[in-house]
Design an enzyme around this catalytic site. Structure first.
Site, mmCIF file in Angstrom:
data_model
loop_
_atom_site.group_PDB
_atom_site.id
_atom_site.type_symbol
_atom_site.label_atom_id
_atom_site.label_comp_id
_atom_site.label_asym_id
_atom_site.label_seq_id
_atom_site.Cartn_x
_atom_site.Cartn_y
_atom_site.Cartn_z
ATOM 1 N N ASN A 209 0.843 -1.197 0.000
ATOM 2 C CA ASN A 209 0.000 0.000 0.000
ATOM 3 C C ASN A 209 0.878 1.246 0.000
ATOM 4 O O ASN A 209 2.101 1.150 -0.011
ATOM 5 C CB ASN A 209 -0.951 -0.019 1.202
ATOM 6 C CG ASN A 209 -0.180 -0.092 2.502
ATOM 7 O OD1 ASN A 209 0.587 0.803 2.827
ATOM 8 N ND2 ASN A 209 -0.359 -1.180 3.246
ATOM 9 N N ASP A 278 -4.059 -6.506 5.041
ATOM 10 C CA ASP A 278 -5.065 -7.380 5.657
ATOM 11 C C ASP A 278 -5.044 -8.760 5.013
ATOM 12 O O ASP A 278 -5.488 -9.735 5.614
ATOM 13 C CB ASP A 278 -6.464 -6.772 5.473
ATOM 14 C CG ASP A 278 -6.613 -5.486 6.271
ATOM 15 O OD1 ASP A 278 -5.993 -5.388 7.343
ATOM 16 O OD2 ASP A 278 -7.330 -4.580 5.800
ATOM 17 N N LYS A 288 8.659 -16.474 -11.629
ATOM 18 C CA LYS A 288 7.862 -15.338 -12.095
ATOM 19 C C LYS A 288 6.657 -15.840 -12.906
ATOM 20 O O LYS A 288 6.819 -16.701 -13.774
ATOM 21 C CB LYS A 288 8.740 -14.444 -12.974
ATOM 22 C CG LYS A 288 8.061 -13.197 -13.426
ATOM 23 C CD LYS A 288 8.944 -12.382 -14.347
ATOM 24 C CE LYS A 288 8.098 -11.355 -15.050
ATOM 25 N NZ LYS A 288 8.744 -10.790 -16.209
ATOM 26 N N PHE A 322 -4.033 3.252 14.727
ATOM 27 C CA PHE A 322 -4.295 4.263 13.701
ATOM 28 C C PHE A 322 -5.382 3.726 12.781
ATOM 29 O O PHE A 322 -5.432 2.521 12.525
ATOM 30 C CB PHE A 322 -3.041 4.524 12.855
ATOM 31 C CG PHE A 322 -2.224 5.677 13.352
ATOM 32 C CD1 PHE A 322 -1.550 5.596 14.565
ATOM 33 C CD2 PHE A 322 -2.111 6.838 12.599
ATOM 34 C CE1 PHE A 322 -0.797 6.656 15.033
ATOM 35 C CE2 PHE A 322 -1.353 7.911 13.053
ATOM 36 C CZ PHE A 322 -0.697 7.819 14.266
ATOM 37 N N LYS A 336 -13.423 0.644 15.901
ATOM 38 C CA LYS A 336 -12.105 -0.001 16.000
ATOM 39 C C LYS A 336 -11.545 0.134 17.419
ATOM 40 O O LYS A 336 -10.936 -0.793 17.959
ATOM 41 C CB LYS A 336 -11.158 0.657 14.978
ATOM 42 C CG LYS A 336 -9.859 -0.075 14.765
ATOM 43 C CD LYS A 336 -9.137 0.447 13.515
ATOM 44 C CE LYS A 336 -7.777 -0.192 13.340
ATOM 45 N NZ LYS A 336 -7.060 0.286 12.166
ATOM 46 N N LYS A 340 -10.942 -3.456 19.234
ATOM 47 C CA LYS A 340 -9.549 -3.890 19.401
ATOM 48 C C LYS A 340 -9.006 -3.591 20.796
ATOM 49 O O LYS A 340 -7.814 -3.713 21.041
ATOM 50 C CB LYS A 340 -8.685 -3.261 18.315
ATOM 51 C CG LYS A 340 -9.288 -3.480 16.933
ATOM 52 C CD LYS A 340 -8.317 -3.814 15.869
ATOM 53 C CE LYS A 340 -9.084 -4.250 14.620
ATOM 54 N NZ LYS A 340 -8.295 -4.353 13.433
#
Ligand SMILES: Cc1cc2nc3c(=O)[nH]c(=O)nc-3n(C[C@H](O)[C@H](O)[C@H](O)COP(=O)(O)O)c2cc1C
Length: 399
Positions: A209, A278, A288, A322, A336, A340
């Site tokens: 990301n 995730d 490859k 975060f 969250k 959590k």
């Protein structure tokens, strides 16, 4: 408080340079180990001999006057210092430092140091209020320099207004405060994760990301500056390790999980600012993948939810997560926080300009388990990091 602190006092070319002699004396009387840099401008107003006699050390004036062949003077000074103070600071040095110019010993050393920098400007009132000077000062503040505001009053140029160098006593008081703040986290352990993770698909392709790691690195830097023992678990990013921070490099979500877990037990503050994948490919191809006709399907499986695990295993740790959201930011953040078992959550609305992943700025909303909500306005990630660490210190109840 200043005993044995290594301070570089940089003096630039203004009338107030004479006050820097008294400042050197006060710093040394308080037990600081002071090294003085005089710019070419400063040498027009004061002589090295006074500073040498008071600091009991050579005074530095010239980038190319390399006395010791075993070291490079400006790098040695930059690394040696616990703190830099520029007093008085001319409009010129503020402009050079803000714009990355390194054309003399002081400007070069300032760019090379990772120590906190305190700047005490002194100049004519119109110079001080000039848009260019204000812009340069704001840029430096954004990057984390600390300013010791000039006083208002009679100026040597005959004007009355803002521009008088803060008195040596005031400057010493600010430096003392900064070192006592440093103590706030001196017996605390802080664990921070930063950056993205990378999940390999085949030897040349991976799934990742946009996280740059800047926020987590700034948090690590801010906590270390406040004296904490900081461990930084970093995904693959191109960032320098902040001074005094222990860095553990990882690539995958699983490696990050293992690194966080094995360092978790005796921490006081744990901040999970990494953007962990995730999902990871069920299978990593050894060769490859070749182009084929038609579509390609890659099957993904869930990675371990690191924050959830840390929440479940939490004892004394103050645990911060975060959240990067694009819609219903507050709702998902709150969810969250509870799910959590976090003590606080820092929420970025990454759909907004200047917020989130790659940039140098951020704007966040902090929510705590105790029900506090605080918005930190758009600022550099360094400034936001300092504000966050101070808020967590308050919440943990560090004196
Ligand atoms: C008498 C005199 C007083 C000065 N006072 C100041 C001052 O208080 N603040 C300032 O920014 N510049 C002042 N200057 C201008 C600086 O000396 C000049 O910008 C110089 O290039 C600064 O160099 P430095 O920043 O490398 O020391 C003064 C110049 C003269 C001749």
């Amino acid at each position: 408080m200043l005993t044995n602190k290594k301070i570089v006092l940089a003096v630039t070319g203004g009338i107030a340079a004479y006050k820097a002699i008294a400042l050197t004396s006060k710093l040394t009387q308080q037990g600081a180990d002071v090294r003085v840099i005089l710019t070419g401008g400063a040498l027009q107003f004061v002589t090295p001999l006074s500073f040498q006699a008071i600091s009991r050390h050579d005074v530095y004036t010239d980038t190319f006057d390399e006395k010791n062949p075993r070291e490079i003077q400006h790098i040695q000074l930059a690394d040696w210092a616990d703190l830099f103070v520029v007093a008085p600071a001319t409009a010129n040095i503020i402009g050079k430092y803000a714009n990355g110019i390194a054309d003399d010993l002081l400007s070069t050393t300032l760019l090379a140091t990772e120590a906190p920098v305190f700047i005490a400007p002194a100049m004519n009132v119109h110079m001080y209020h000039h848009e260019a000077v204000q812009t340069n000062m704001n840029a430096l503040k954004e990057r984390g320099s600390h300013f010791i505001e000039p006083n208002e009053g009679y100026l040597a140029c005959g004007y009355v207004g803002k521009g008088r160098l803060a008195e040596p006593e005031e400057i010493v008081a600010v430096l003392n405060d900064s070192f006592s703040l440093t103590k706030q986290l001196s017996d605390k352990k802080v664990l921070i994760s930063a950056g993205p993770t990378r999940e390999q698909i085949d030897p040349v392709r991976f799934f990742t990301n946009h996280s740059s790691g800047k926020m987590g690195f700034s948090l690590a830097e801010a906590a270390a500056e406040l004296g904490a023992e900081v461990t930084l678990v970093a995904g693959p990013v191109q960032l320098a390790t902040p001074r005094g921070v222990k860095r553990i490099d990882v690539i995958t979500a699983e490696q990050m999980y293992q690194a966080m877990l094995s360092n978790y037990d005796n921490q006081d503050l744990v901040i999970m600012s990494a953007a962990v994948a995730d999902y990871r490919p069920v299978k990593t191809f050894e060769q490859k993948l070749k182009k084929q006709a038609g579509t390609l399907q890659i099957e993904f499986e869930r990675t371990t939810d690191i924050l959830l695990e840390l929440g479940q295993q939490k004892k004394q740790q103050y645990l911060v997560g975060f959240a990067a959201e694009t819609t219903d930011v507050e709702y998902y953040g709150k969810e969250k926080l509870t799910k959590k078992q976090l003590d606080a959550i820092v929420i970025n609305d990454v759909s907004q300009e200047g917020v989130g992943f790659q940039g140098d700025t951020n704007e966040v909303l902090v929510m705590t388990k105790a029900g506090k909500e605080k918005k930190l306005a758009l600022a550099s990630k360094k400034v936001i990091a300092e504000q966050l660490i101070r808020q967590f210190i308050d919440d943990i109840g560090v004196e």
